[in-house]
Design an enzyme around this catalytic site. Sequence first.
Site, PDB file in Angstrom:
ATOM      1  N   ASP A 216      -7.677  -6.267  -0.149  1.00 20.87           N
ATOM      2  CA  ASP A 216      -8.714  -5.659  -0.979  1.00 20.87           C
ATOM      3  C   ASP A 216      -9.970  -5.608  -0.127  1.00 20.87           C
ATOM      4  O   ASP A 216     -10.206  -6.502   0.700  1.00 20.87           O
ATOM      5  CB  ASP A 216      -8.962  -6.452  -2.267  1.00 20.87           C
ATOM      6  CG  ASP A 216      -9.775  -5.609  -3.266  1.00 20.87           C
ATOM      7  OD1 ASP A 216      -9.674  -4.367  -3.212  1.00 20.87           O
ATOM      8  OD2 ASP A 216     -10.494  -6.175  -4.100  1.00 20.87           O
TER       9      ASP A 216
ATOM     10  N   LYS B  44     -14.384   2.359  15.632  1.00 19.50           N
ATOM     11  CA  LYS B  44     -14.437   1.731  14.302  1.00 19.50           C
ATOM     12  C   LYS B  44     -13.458   0.550  14.256  1.00 19.50           C
ATOM     13  O   LYS B  44     -13.796  -0.531  13.761  1.00 19.50           O
ATOM     14  CB  LYS B  44     -14.117   2.745  13.199  1.00 19.50           C
ATOM     15  CG  LYS B  44     -14.116   2.089  11.812  1.00 19.50           C
ATOM     16  CD  LYS B  44     -13.882   3.033  10.647  1.00 19.50           C
ATOM     17  CE  LYS B  44     -13.762   2.227   9.348  1.00 19.50           C
ATOM     18  NZ  LYS B  44     -13.417   2.999   8.174  1.00 19.50           N
TER      19      LYS B  44
ATOM     20  N   THR C 265       0.851  -1.193   0.000  1.00 22.65           N
ATOM     21  CA  THR C 265       0.000   0.000   0.000  1.00 22.65           C
ATOM     22  C   THR C 265       0.881   1.236   0.000  1.00 22.65           C
ATOM     23  O   THR C 265       2.056   1.169   0.380  1.00 22.65           O
ATOM     24  CB  THR C 265      -0.919   0.010   1.251  1.00 22.65           C
ATOM     25  OG1 THR C 265      -1.821   1.099   1.166  1.00 22.65           O
ATOM     26  CG2 THR C 265      -0.128   0.127   2.534  1.00 22.65           C
ATOM     27  N   ARG C 266       0.306   2.355  -0.455  1.00 23.37           N
ATOM     28  CA  ARG C 266       0.984   3.643  -0.283  1.00 23.37           C
ATOM     29  C   ARG C 266       0.188   4.488   0.710  1.00 23.37           C
ATOM     30  O   ARG C 266       0.474   5.663   0.914  1.00 23.37           O
ATOM     31  CB  ARG C 266       1.085   4.379  -1.628  1.00 23.37           C
ATOM     32  CG  ARG C 266       1.922   3.622  -2.648  1.00 23.37           C
ATOM     33  CD  ARG C 266       2.110   4.372  -3.942  1.00 23.37           C
ATOM     34  NE  ARG C 266       2.553   3.472  -4.992  1.00 23.37           N
ATOM     35  CZ  ARG C 266       3.816   3.071  -5.164  1.00 23.37           C
ATOM     36  NH1 ARG C 266       4.764   3.522  -4.371  1.00 23.37           N
ATOM     37  NH2 ARG C 266       4.120   2.220  -6.129  1.00 23.37           N
TER      38      ARG C 266
END
Length: 210
Positions: A72, A183, A9-10
């Site tokens: 994903d 969350k 990931t970035r």
Amino acid sequence: MTTKLLVATRNKGKLAELRELVTDLDVELLSLDDTPNAPADVVEDGATFEANARKKASEYARATGLLTLADDSGLEVDALGGEPGVRSARFAGPHATDGENNRLLLTRLVSFERGERTARFRCVLAVADPLGPLGTDVHLESGACEGRIVSGPRGTGGFGYDPLFVPAAAGERTLAELRGEEKNALSHRAEASLKTVAFLRTYLRNRLTP
Ligand code: IMP
């Protein structure tokens, strides 16, 4: 011995989230920005979250030779037959903003009653390690957060579809109205991450003592 773990990931937020979960593992987390030999992008053209996570993990691992974790995720709405699903980020078009995606979702659901607006976020995490004991296998873990889509956006926290999604475990508040730690306690990503960290705890031990 510290093992390098490439997180495909970035996104600095995702990396920071994971860093908090792996504190008891002897790993050095790297992102795509730390690995110049990683492909610039892997096209997410799979039909399922599993296929996309698997593809990303194995392609980045092959290119870098590193133990690699890829994810994903997205939203499945029952009244829309599981849409937007793997197209969550580009529901309203290839470069759609969160606002555009949210507006399209509300339009598509306008004729559905509260009880018909059930949905879930899903996250799949894939671990690939072509030079280690996994070989050509890819290890998959998943997490889900069940809830429903409300009739208008509420709250300012989070990202994506958070202002439209009320988790079943959160009463009447949308994900965007929850504090970050609230969350994280119930999210699809946290569930998949905790399962993956548990897998890595054992895997890393076996990797070092084959
Ligand atoms: P990705 O897995 O980061 O590519 O996320 C795909 C898309 O799914 C995002 O752009 C969001 O639209 C949606 N999504 C995934 N996880 C969440 C979440 O926790 N909250 C809100 N939207 C999410």
